[in-house]
Design a protein around this motif. Structure first.
Motif, PDB file in Angstrom:
ATOM      1  N   THR A 194       2.421  39.777  55.802  1.00  0.00           N
ATOM      2  CA  THR A 194       3.086  39.084  56.116  1.00  0.00           C
ATOM      3  C   THR A 194       3.255  37.514  54.578  1.00  0.00           C
ATOM      4  OG1 THR A 194       1.016  38.537  57.901  1.00  0.00           O
ATOM      5  CG2 THR A 194       1.526  36.779  56.344  1.00  0.00           C
ATOM      6  N   ARG A 195       3.107  38.069  53.648  1.00  0.00           N
ATOM      7  CA  ARG A 195       3.339  37.029  52.932  1.00  0.00           C
ATOM      8  C   ARG A 195       5.218  37.283  52.644  1.00  0.00           C
ATOM      9  NH1 ARG A 195       1.011  34.120  48.945  1.00  0.00           N
ATOM     10  NH2 ARG A 195       0.572  33.587  50.521  1.00  0.00           N
ATOM     11  N   LEU A 196       5.293  38.234  52.542  1.00  0.00           N
ATOM     12  CA  LEU A 196       6.568  38.949  52.061  1.00  0.00           C
ATOM     13  C   LEU A 196       8.143  38.221  53.283  1.00  0.00           C
ATOM     14  CD1 LEU A 196       6.757  43.006  51.207  1.00  0.00           C
ATOM     15  CD2 LEU A 196       7.574  40.809  49.614  1.00  0.00           C
ATOM     16  N   LEU A 197       6.959  38.270  54.414  1.00  0.00           N
ATOM     17  CA  LEU A 197       8.386  37.829  55.781  1.00  0.00           C
ATOM     18  C   LEU A 197       8.490  35.719  55.093  1.00  0.00           C
ATOM     19  CD1 LEU A 197       7.047  39.136  58.866  1.00  0.00           C
ATOM     20  CD2 LEU A 197       8.698  39.742  57.993  1.00  0.00           C
ATOM     21  N   ALA A 198       7.514  35.246  54.255  1.00  0.00           N
ATOM     22  CA  ALA A 198       7.676  33.945  54.145  1.00  0.00           C
ATOM     23  C   ALA A 198       8.205  34.277  53.315  1.00  0.00           C
ATOM     24  CB  ALA A 198       6.438  33.252  54.080  1.00  0.00           C
ATOM     25  N   VAL A 199       7.614  34.563  51.911  1.00  0.00           N
ATOM     26  CA  VAL A 199       8.596  35.333  50.597  1.00  0.00           C
ATOM     27  C   VAL A 199      10.310  35.035  50.499  1.00  0.00           C
ATOM     28  CG1 VAL A 199       8.805  36.037  48.255  1.00  0.00           C
ATOM     29  CG2 VAL A 199       6.973  35.561  49.117  1.00  0.00           C
ATOM     30  N   VAL A 200      10.874  36.600  51.603  1.00  0.00           N
ATOM     31  CA  VAL A 200      12.125  36.093  51.731  1.00  0.00           C
ATOM     32  C   VAL A 200      13.044  35.262  51.667  1.00  0.00           C
ATOM     33  CG1 VAL A 200      13.492  37.909  52.828  1.00  0.00           C
ATOM     34  CG2 VAL A 200      11.573  38.969  52.155  1.00  0.00           C
ATOM     35  N   ALA A 204       5.134  27.001  53.839  1.00  0.00           N
ATOM     36  CA  ALA A 204       4.983  26.233  53.306  1.00  0.00           C
ATOM     37  C   ALA A 204       4.061  26.402  52.220  1.00  0.00           C
ATOM     38  CB  ALA A 204       3.839  25.115  53.915  1.00  0.00           C
ATOM     39  N   GLU A 205       3.282  27.409  51.629  1.00  0.00           N
ATOM     40  CA  GLU A 205       2.082  27.615  51.297  1.00  0.00           C
ATOM     41  C   GLU A 205       2.882  28.256  49.844  1.00  0.00           C
ATOM     42  OE1 GLU A 205      -0.107  30.209  53.759  1.00  0.00           O
ATOM     43  OE2 GLU A 205      -0.961  28.554  54.613  1.00  0.00           O
ATOM     44  N   VAL A 206       3.831  28.940  50.204  1.00  0.00           N
ATOM     45  CA  VAL A 206       4.945  29.614  49.097  1.00  0.00           C
ATOM     46  C   VAL A 206       5.199  28.602  48.358  1.00  0.00           C
ATOM     47  CG1 VAL A 206       6.709  31.729  48.544  1.00  0.00           C
ATOM     48  CG2 VAL A 206       5.006  32.056  50.074  1.00  0.00           C
ATOM     49  N   ILE A 207       6.216  27.738  48.786  1.00  0.00           N
ATOM     50  CA  ILE A 207       7.323  26.745  48.590  1.00  0.00           C
ATOM     51  C   ILE A 207       6.257  25.671  47.675  1.00  0.00           C
ATOM     52  CG2 ILE A 207       8.682  24.955  48.315  1.00  0.00           C
ATOM     53  CD1 ILE A 207       9.923  26.536  51.241  1.00  0.00           C
ATOM     54  N   GLY A 208       5.427  25.620  48.382  1.00  0.00           N
ATOM     55  CA  GLY A 208       3.962  24.208  47.878  1.00  0.00           C
ATOM     56  C   GLY A 208       3.849  24.616  45.927  1.00  0.00           C
ATOM     57  N   SER A 209       3.469  26.325  45.845  1.00  0.00           N
ATOM     58  CA  SER A 209       2.591  26.954  44.978  1.00  0.00           C
ATOM     59  C   SER A 209       3.878  27.028  43.592  1.00  0.00           C
ATOM     60  CB  SER A 209       1.941  27.838  45.310  1.00  0.00           C
ATOM     61  OG  SER A 209       0.779  28.253  46.456  1.00  0.00           O
ATOM     62  N   ALA A 210       4.439  27.385  44.659  1.00  0.00           N
ATOM     63  CA  ALA A 210       6.000  27.658  43.569  1.00  0.00           C
ATOM     64  C   ALA A 210       6.443  26.655  42.805  1.00  0.00           C
ATOM     65  CB  ALA A 210       7.121  28.648  44.073  1.00  0.00           C
ATOM     66  N   ILE A 211       6.438  25.348  43.614  1.00  0.00           N
ATOM     67  CA  ILE A 211       6.620  24.198  43.028  1.00  0.00           C
ATOM     68  C   ILE A 211       6.017  22.930  42.261  1.00  0.00           C
ATOM     69  CG2 ILE A 211       7.211  21.797  43.640  1.00  0.00           C
ATOM     70  CD1 ILE A 211       8.694  22.378  45.999  1.00  0.00           C
ATOM     71  N   ALA A 212       4.685  24.156  42.576  1.00  0.00           N
ATOM     72  CA  ALA A 212       3.632  23.167  41.409  1.00  0.00           C
ATOM     73  C   ALA A 212       3.664  24.079  40.378  1.00  0.00           C
ATOM     74  CB  ALA A 212       2.147  23.263  42.504  1.00  0.00           C
ATOM     75  N   THR A 233       8.137  34.275  43.328  1.00  0.00           N
ATOM     76  CA  THR A 233       8.030  36.160  43.589  1.00  0.00           C
ATOM     77  C   THR A 233       6.321  36.305  42.789  1.00  0.00           C
ATOM     78  OG1 THR A 233       9.754  36.390  42.586  1.00  0.00           O
ATOM     79  CG2 THR A 233       8.576  38.430  42.342  1.00  0.00           C
ATOM     80  N   ILE A 234       5.333  34.847  42.208  1.00  0.00           N
ATOM     81  CA  ILE A 234       4.207  35.864  41.629  1.00  0.00           C
ATOM     82  C   ILE A 234       3.753  35.113  42.859  1.00  0.00           C
ATOM     83  CG2 ILE A 234       2.416  34.165  40.063  1.00  0.00           C
ATOM     84  CD1 ILE A 234       4.964  33.049  38.057  1.00  0.00           C
ATOM     85  N   THR A 235       3.786  33.811  43.529  1.00  0.00           N
ATOM     86  CA  THR A 235       2.692  34.291  44.667  1.00  0.00           C
ATOM     87  C   THR A 235       2.473  35.009  45.643  1.00  0.00           C
ATOM     88  OG1 THR A 235       5.072  32.830  46.649  1.00  0.00           O
ATOM     89  CG2 THR A 235       3.573  31.332  44.838  1.00  0.00           C
ATOM     90  N   THR A 236       3.726  36.210  45.830  1.00  0.00           N
ATOM     91  CA  THR A 236       3.017  37.626  46.531  1.00  0.00           C
ATOM     92  C   THR A 236       1.540  38.404  45.983  1.00  0.00           C
ATOM     93  OG1 THR A 236       4.568  38.690  45.430  1.00  0.00           O
ATOM     94  CG2 THR A 236       5.476  37.881  47.067  1.00  0.00           C
TER      95      THR A 236
END
Length: 453
Positions: free
Chosen positions: A362-368, A136-144, A158-161
């Protein structure tokens, strides 16, 4: 780099003896508490963990569910936000009390009570919940980033990593610095939504009426689905593990009186912070209802809300402020998500790895998955993924809540700090309701073969 720990029997309170049971050792007891100071100075010293916990209650996942709930059902689901927040205050108080009294976080306590095999299964389940949170955080930040600067979603993901690098830098500086940044970002989000609600001119009578629970919430499957999403986005399992650990960053005296005082100030801290989170979540749903309910606009995605907000409200800056608050929310929540990952890994399976590697994993498991879904389905896919991530959190919640209530109600483990009878009754009632609602959700999806959205 890696280490494991062994257990050596049990102590007089039934806890397994460990070679080391310090939660988040690098920051444990790192924040000074002036023992001879007055009430307000002590409260200021203890304030902070509540803000980190409250961040999880206003992450981008809340935005998707609350906006969808307000746009589709008006103010009706405000009562769900209220009840969820009251449950959150109760459970977080139990979580902090467990950490203060026992010196163990919830993951460590569960490992001690269940053994290696069960703890490993619970670790996997909890990791999935943390991945859903981070998703949720990855997608939310990317959308913003996309809404504010036109950055493509895939590049934004990608930037959120890189968030992990910022967190590592901050934690090396001071745990207090992390708390201060979180508080500033929370305040920013709060001010923005106060402004947004004011300009949306909500219907005041209907608004306050929304805090009264309606039978339709349970009888309407679509409304219940959104309610479960709100519950999962409000009472988050990883926050229970987090709070039981970070409350131990304070240098309170590990005596009976010291623990009693720490419990008191921790309760004040978390109640205040969660009340702010409640006001923000209410404001998001109120904004969705005031702007979109009854307009025949089906708004269930953050991007759609952004695009329609300014034209609907007639205020040009409304959409931009909405995106700024979303970015602040996503950056805020990434801090607690990665901390929780470290806590559950060390607590459940006694595995310690370098902080940078832990947070990167942790971040990659969400980013992928976010990257794949965005690539295949675009923004519509990320919106659906965001909503479903909150349902995953709701399904994982009982496996954190049940052990928490069991441990804090056990006089052998908690001594005089064990839950009193009224607290036990309310805590178990909340637990039973959470379990029943989640069984209903799973059963409905299995029987019908479709979601409720």
């Amino acid at each position: 780099m890696m280490s494991t720990e062994s257990e050596h029997g049990a102590d007089e309170r039934g806890w397994l003896k460990q070679s080391s049971n310090v939660s988040m050792e690098e920051v444990n007891s790192s924040v000074r508490v002036p023992h001879k100071a007055g009430f307000w100075r002590k409260l200021l010293a203890f304030a902070g963990p509540g803000s980190l916990v409250a961040v999880g209650y206003v992450d981008p996942g809340n935005w998707a569910t609350s906006i969808a709930g307000g746009a589709r059902f008006g103010y009706t689901l405000l009562s769900v936000i209220l009840l969820s927040n009251l449950v959150a205050i109760l459970l977080q108080s139990l979580s902090s009390k467990l950490g203060i009294v026992t010196g163990r976080d919830l993951a460590q306590a569960t490992r001690d009570a269940t053994g290696k095999k069960t703890a490993f299964c619970l670790w996997i389940l909890t990791e999935l919940a943390i991945i859903a949170t981070d998703l949720a955080e990855v997608i939310g930040s990317a959308i913003a980033l996309h809404l504010l600067f036109g950055i493509p979603l895939l590049l934004g993901i990608t930037i959120t990593t890189l968030d992990v690098l910022l967190l590592l830098y901050l934690q090396k500086k001071s745990f207090r610095l992390i708390e201060s940044i979180v508080i500033v970002l929370m305040f920013t989000i709060f001010v923005i939504f106060v402004f947004e609600v004011i300009v949306s001119k909500p219907e005041i009578t209907a608004l306050f009426g929304g805090y009264v629970p309606q039978k339709e919430i349970v009888t309407n499957p679509q409304m219940l689905f959104i309610s479960l999403g709100i519950l999962g986005a409000t009472v988050m399992p990883h926050n229970l593990y987090l709070h039981s650990s970070i409350v131990q960053t304070r240098q309170y005296q590990r005596t009976r009186d010291g623990k009693k005082e720490a419990i008191k100030f921790s309760l004040i801290d978390s109640t205040f912070s969660l009340t702010v989170a409640f006001l923000i979540n209410s404001a998001i749903l109120i904004l969705g209802a005031a702007a979109f309910y009854g307009t025949n606009l089906h708004v269930s995605e953050i991007e759609a809300a952004y695009e329609l907000l300014s034209p609907t409200l007639g205020v040009g800056i409304a959409s931009t402020l909405f995106a700024v608050a979303l970015l602040a929310s996503g950056q805020n929540a990434t801090i607690t998500g990665t901390m929780s990952g470290q806590i559950v890994m060390e607590g459940f399976i006694h595995l310690r790895i370098s902080p940078w590697l832990r947070r990167l994993i942790t971040r990659l498991l969400a980013v992928v998955p976010a990257f794949i879904v965005t690539w295949l389905a675009g923004s519509k896919g990320t919106g659906e993924l965001l909503l479903w991530s909150q349902v995953v959190l709701s399904l994982a919640l009982p496996f954190a809540v049940i052990p928490l209530v069991l441990f804090t109600s056990d006089k052998k483990k908690m001594g005089e700090f064990a839950n009193r009878l009224p607290v036990k009754i309310v805590a178990w009632l909340c637990t039973v309701v959470i379990v029943i609602l989640n069984i209903f959700l799973i059963g409905y999806i299995i029987v019908t073969g479709q979601d409720l959205g």
